[in-house]
Motif scaffolding. Structure first.
Motif, PDB file in Angstrom:
ATOM      1  N   ASP A   1      -5.208 -12.304  -7.271  1.00  0.00           N
ATOM      2  CA  ASP A   1      -6.201 -11.302  -7.624  1.00  0.00           C
ATOM      3  C   ASP A   1      -7.531 -11.577  -6.924  1.00  0.00           C
ATOM      4  N   GLY A   2      -8.201 -10.525  -6.569  1.00  0.00           N
ATOM      5  CA  GLY A   2      -9.504 -10.671  -5.942  1.00  0.00           C
ATOM      6  C   GLY A   2      -9.901  -9.384  -5.260  1.00  0.00           C
ATOM      7  N   ASP A   3     -11.000  -9.438  -4.563  1.00  0.00           N
ATOM      8  CA  ASP A   3     -11.473  -8.279  -3.819  1.00  0.00           C
ATOM      9  C   ASP A   3     -11.834  -8.732  -2.406  1.00  0.00           C
ATOM     10  N   PRO A   4     -10.954  -8.509  -1.423  1.00  0.00           N
ATOM     11  CA  PRO A   4      -9.702  -7.760  -1.528  1.00  0.00           C
ATOM     12  C   PRO A   4      -8.575  -8.558  -2.194  1.00  0.00           C
TER      13      PRO A   4
ATOM     14  N   ARG B   1      -3.098   2.304   0.847  1.00  0.00           N
ATOM     15  CA  ARG B   1      -4.149   1.286   0.769  1.00  0.00           C
ATOM     16  C   ARG B   1      -4.463   0.750   2.163  1.00  0.00           C
ATOM     17  N   ARG B   2      -5.711   0.348   2.371  1.00  0.00           N
ATOM     18  CA  ARG B   2      -6.112  -0.248   3.649  1.00  0.00           C
ATOM     19  C   ARG B   2      -5.634  -1.695   3.676  1.00  0.00           C
ATOM     20  N   ILE B   3      -4.747  -1.998   4.609  1.00  0.00           N
ATOM     21  CA  ILE B   3      -4.111  -3.307   4.657  1.00  0.00           C
ATOM     22  C   ILE B   3      -4.347  -3.952   6.019  1.00  0.00           C
ATOM     23  N   VAL B   4      -4.679  -5.226   6.003  1.00  0.00           N
ATOM     24  CA  VAL B   4      -4.720  -6.012   7.236  1.00  0.00           C
ATOM     25  C   VAL B   4      -3.761  -7.184   7.065  1.00  0.00           C
ATOM     26  N   VAL B   5      -3.009  -7.469   8.115  1.00  0.00           N
ATOM     27  CA  VAL B   5      -2.027  -8.557   8.081  1.00  0.00           C
ATOM     28  C   VAL B   5      -2.567  -9.753   8.855  1.00  0.00           C
TER      29      VAL B   5
ATOM     30  N   GLU C   1     -13.291  -9.481   6.096  1.00  0.00           N
ATOM     31  CA  GLU C   1     -14.633  -8.957   6.358  1.00  0.00           C
ATOM     32  C   GLU C   1     -14.585  -7.750   7.300  1.00  0.00           C
ATOM     33  N   ALA C   2     -15.774  -7.254   7.634  1.00  0.00           N
ATOM     34  CA  ALA C   2     -15.881  -6.159   8.599  1.00  0.00           C
ATOM     35  C   ALA C   2     -15.382  -6.658   9.962  1.00  0.00           C
ATOM     36  N   PRO C   3     -14.822  -5.789  10.802  1.00  0.00           N
ATOM     37  CA  PRO C   3     -14.731  -4.336  10.596  1.00  0.00           C
ATOM     38  C   PRO C   3     -13.506  -3.883   9.810  1.00  0.00           C
ATOM     39  N   PHE C   4     -12.654  -4.831   9.380  1.00  0.00           N
ATOM     40  CA  PHE C   4     -11.432  -4.427   8.678  1.00  0.00           C
ATOM     41  C   PHE C   4     -11.743  -3.859   7.288  1.00  0.00           C
ATOM     42  N   ASP C   5     -12.560  -4.573   6.495  1.00  0.00           N
ATOM     43  CA  ASP C   5     -12.886  -4.165   5.123  1.00  0.00           C
ATOM     44  C   ASP C   5     -11.644  -3.675   4.372  1.00  0.00           C
ATOM     45  N   PRO C   6     -10.627  -4.519   4.258  1.00  0.00           N
ATOM     46  CA  PRO C   6      -9.364  -4.069   3.663  1.00  0.00           C
ATOM     47  C   PRO C   6      -9.393  -4.056   2.141  1.00  0.00           C
ATOM     48  N   GLU C   7      -8.465  -3.341   1.570  1.00  0.00           N
ATOM     49  CA  GLU C   7      -8.209  -3.416   0.137  1.00  0.00           C
ATOM     50  C   GLU C   7      -7.173  -4.498  -0.157  1.00  0.00           C
ATOM     51  N   VAL C   8      -6.324  -4.775   0.847  1.00  0.00           N
ATOM     52  CA  VAL C   8      -5.277  -5.790   0.707  1.00  0.00           C
ATOM     53  C   VAL C   8      -5.228  -6.631   1.976  1.00  0.00           C
TER      54      VAL C   8
END
Length: 239
Positions: A114-117, A144-148, A214-221
């Motif tokens: 749990d957390g943000d993101p 949802r905005r996801i970065v891997v 962090e930016a520029p991704f600013d993901p939710e997950v």
């Protein structure tokens, strides 16, 4: 010889090999893939489902792990337990059995922090694992905005794994797991770049997570996948 065999495989060729070997050994084959179930509930915290196993009703079974593949794992375990129970080899109360299934965990297998993101750890170090991860992410995190964050070993199915991961998102941070068999991050970046992904390269796991969150991704997950070594490193950061 004659020991019961419980199998649950999707690939027909593999299933035929298992069935042939069981026949040669005079073993009764219990094919879990043929048993159906009904899902009652599904969420990030797990699933509830109903199934009947060779005449025994298992309604309202709950597991504390997300993903339909985890239902398949639980179903296979239940079949093995039912066989042992009917042969009088074990005795287990339904309450204890249900409690055990609910409490079972696999660290690093769609493990949600749990957390943000939100952070999800999943080894996904082969094509089958990556495909299961893809389906679970689509079910649990639609739109949802996801970065891997990923790093892989050079001797793994890197092309097939990245095919599956690219169906989750086109946003990646790549790095190298702490292992001598690691795939160079630049090689992985080039592989993902050919598939249309947006990639950044990080020198280590800690930096990779920081860049992804962090930016520029600013993901939710933030999804960490592709190597058990890598998720072990990042899991250690949170612990």
């Amino acid at each position: 010889t004659g020991v019961p065999v419980v199998s649950n495989v999707e690939q027909k060729q593999a299933a035929r090999v298992i069935a042939k070997r069981a026949y040669e050994k005079g073993a009764v084959l219990y094919d879990a893939a043929k048993l159906t179930y009904g899902i009652r509930e599904q969420s990030l915290s797990g699933y509830a489902f109903d199934i009947e196993i060779y005449g025994t009703d298992y309604s309202g079974v709950r597991i504390g792990m997300a993903g339909r593949h985890q239902i398949e794992n639980a179903k296979t375990a239940l079949i093995a337990l039912e066989i042992l129970r009917k042969k009088g080899i074990i005795k287990v109360s339904r309450d204890k059995l249900y409690q055990g299934l609910l409490c079972a965990r696999q660290p690093g297998r769609f493990e949600v922090l749990d957390g943000d993101p939100c952070v999800v750890l999943d080894g996904a170090h082969n094509q089958a694992g990556a495909a299961a991860l893809k389906e679970t992410v689509k079910a649990c995190f639609p739109q949802r905005r996801i970065v891997v964050v990923t790093g892989m070993l050079a001797d793994k199915e890197t092309d097939q794994i990245t095919d599956e991961l690219c169906q989750i998102t086109d946003q990646f941070v790549v790095t190298e797991p702490d292992n001598p068999r690691k795939m160079p991050a630049e090689d992985l970046r080039q592989l993902l770049d050919k598939k249309g992904a947006v990639c950044k390269v990080a020198s280590n796991a800690k930096e990779a997570y920081r860049m992804a969150a962090e930016a520029p991704f600013d993901p939710e997950v933030v999804l960490i996948a592709g190597s058990l070594y890598l998720i072990g490193e990042i899991r250690g950061l949170f612990n």
